[in-house]
Design a protein around this motif. Structure first.
Motif, PDB file in Angstrom:
ATOM      1  N   VAL A  14      -5.694   4.900  -4.721  1.00 31.24           N
ATOM      2  CA  VAL A  14      -4.457   4.116  -4.700  1.00 31.24           C
ATOM      3  C   VAL A  14      -4.645   2.986  -5.702  1.00 31.24           C
ATOM      4  O   VAL A  14      -5.589   2.199  -5.603  1.00 31.24           O
ATOM      5  N   TYR A  63       7.069   3.364   3.234  1.00 32.46           N
ATOM      6  CA  TYR A  63       6.803   4.732   2.802  1.00 32.46           C
ATOM      7  C   TYR A  63       8.105   5.544   2.792  1.00 32.46           C
ATOM      8  O   TYR A  63       8.385   6.282   1.835  1.00 32.46           O
ATOM      9  N   TYR A 100       1.011   3.853  -3.080  1.00 31.99           N
ATOM     10  CA  TYR A 100       0.597   5.237  -2.807  1.00 31.99           C
ATOM     11  C   TYR A 100       1.656   6.232  -3.284  1.00 31.99           C
ATOM     12  O   TYR A 100       1.340   7.224  -3.952  1.00 31.99           O
ATOM     13  N   PHE A 133       0.837  -1.207   0.000  1.00 30.10           N
ATOM     14  CA  PHE A 133       0.000   0.000   0.000  1.00 30.10           C
ATOM     15  C   PHE A 133       0.871   1.255   0.000  1.00 30.10           C
ATOM     16  O   PHE A 133       0.597   2.212  -0.741  1.00 30.10           O
ATOM     17  N   ILE A 189     -10.022   1.011  -1.461  1.00 29.08           N
ATOM     18  CA  ILE A 189      -8.703   1.402  -1.954  1.00 29.08           C
ATOM     19  C   ILE A 189      -8.827   2.201  -3.252  1.00 29.08           C
ATOM     20  O   ILE A 189      -8.101   3.180  -3.474  1.00 29.08           O
ATOM     21  N   ASP A 242      -3.960  -0.397  -7.355  1.00 30.34           N
ATOM     22  CA  ASP A 242      -3.426  -1.725  -7.061  1.00 30.34           C
ATOM     23  C   ASP A 242      -3.942  -2.680  -8.140  1.00 30.34           C
ATOM     24  O   ASP A 242      -5.045  -3.211  -8.031  1.00 30.34           O
TER      25      ASP A 242
END
Length: 436
Positions: free
Chosen positions: A312, A370, A179, A175, A307, A314
């Protein structure tokens, strides 16, 4: 180690289970290649080969010693695996067999990320991500639970085969990377609607799902590390039941909500059931395994829609399958554990520990990923150029197409087939539009 009959049979069982887990990489490859667009199928396969090559070596040389080495305060450990007596390994199993089995788990964690960032991530950046996950990210948090001295293990957290250690970690790391790298060009419209990119080959993706399901028996039942374990067959049965239940609920839910039985959601529903039962397969009854799978099959659909609303991108649903259901499956142990579950005994301690533990794992995976994504973005670059993305990463990065019959002339660029006008999760279901 004396190779008595117990050690010999355990070795055979664990090596076979390890081979099944490693074979799951073929499942990841086919599933991702089938769900992305034609022009990016080779690229996702190459990323799986990064996991199987660089990832294997990184975990062998660094990650294993961090995961199972001498503990320092419950938070971290380290040992060179071949030079220490502090390694936390089973008594009746050769170290080499144990390492081989754990290698399969480590590369599964990074393969989850591959699909979530498909079609736009730099290949060089992915190599660094694979190194990071297999040598640092996964081993440190895995130590917290799977090393007997780890701080979450000391609290009493249970994760038999990795709903938290592998799936929640990999899913929420995915994720973070998805992102930061941003969505594929044209994926989201300014009004919030979603353009559906037609997958290249649904039957190919289904073959990948079948292989993953097969390998999951090695993943879960192999985690006994003991051919004589009386729970081995129960673990395998629970695995099959949860996967079947997840696929069933996803299939029925899409049929009634979207008026069509969605194939990709059915596949992901089965995989979500397998993810969710991975933590508790040795601790819950078969009826509980079915219930866990049924819930997981619905959660994966809701998770996918949420999501998308967060914009985002995916492409394969990895976050919903692994991240959402890794968290749910870990918490489900606290609900359904036959000895300490809330629904079975009324106790709350295990439920609190499971919930706290999986939140810590998910945060660890997200925050560090991240940070790495931001670092890569500002240095070597995280995303491919616009022209490479439009051309397709197969030709731009690897110089070869997935399907040569698309080539009209040997010296001409590859021309993509006309995409399907509708997908089963298309306009009539959720207001999505199909990109051609």
């Amino acid at each position: 180690m004396n190779a008595g009959p117990t050690v010999a049979l355990n070795t055979i069982w664990v090596v076979l289970a390890a081979a099944m887990v490693l074979f799951m990489e073929g499942g990841f490859s086919l599933l991702e290649a089938g769900l992305v667009r034609t022009k990016n199928a080779v690229n996702v396969t190459m990323k799986i080969f990064v996991d199987l090559t660089i990832g294997v070596l990184a975990f062998f040389l660094i990650g294993f010693g961090i995961l199972f080495g001498k503990d320092y305060g419950g938070l971290i450990s380290f040992d060179f695996w071949g030079a220490s007596q502090h390694l936390s390994i089973p008594i009746d199993l050769p170290l080499s067999a144990y390492i081989l089995f754990q290698i399969g788990f480590a590369i599964a964690a990074v393969s989850i990320i591959s699909g979530a960032v498909a079609e736009r991530m730099s290949f060089k950046a992915y190599i660094i991500i694979a190194l990071f996950v297999t040598s640092i990210l996964y081993p440190i948090s895995g130590h917290w639970i799977w090393n007997a001295d780890g701080w979450l293990a000391q609290l009493g957290m249970k994760d038999f085969a990795g709903s938290a250690v592998i799936h929640a970690l990999g899913g929420w790391a995915a994720f973070a990377f998805a992102y930061v790298v941003g969505p594929r060009r044209g994926r989201f419209n300014t009004d919030g609607s979603v353009n559906v990119f037609a997958p290249s080959n649904i039957p190919l993706a289904s073959a990948g799902a079948f292989i993953l399901w097969f390998g999951w028996f090695g993943f879960n039942a192999g985690s006994t590390l003991n051919a004589f374990d009386s729970n081995l067959s129960v673990i395998a049965l629970n695995t099959a039941l949860a996967g079947a239940a997840g696929g069933t609920s996803a299939m029925i839910y899409t049929t009634f909500r979207f008026k069509k039985a969605d194939p990709s959601m059915t596949m992901n529903g089965a995989l979500a059931g397998l993810v969710a039962i991975t933590a508790g397969c040795a601790y819950v009854t078969s009826y509980s395994a079915i219930l866990i799978g049924l819930v997981a099959g619905i959660l994966v659909i809701w998770g996918t829609l949420v999501i998308d609303k967060l914009k985002v991108d995916d492409p394969v649903g990895a976050v919903a399958v692994h991240g959402v259901n890794g968290v749910f499956g870990t918490i489900a142990v606290g609900l359904f554990d036959a000895k300490d579950g809330f629904f079975t005994t009324g106790g709350t301690h295990l439920l609190v520990v499971q919930t706290f533990g999986v939140i810590m794992i998910a945060l660890w995976g997200f925050v560090l990923s991240y940070g790495l994504a931001k670092l890569l973005k500002s240095t070597i670059g995280l995303r491919v150029s616009i022209s490479d993305e439009e051309e397709g990463l197969d030709m731009a990065m690897h110089g070869i197409p997935a399907y040569n019959e698309l080539e009209r002339f040997s010296d001409q660029p590859i021309i993509e087939m006309a995409l399907a006008p509708k997908l089963s999760l298309g306009k009539e279901h959720t207001g999505l539009t199909v990109s051609k």
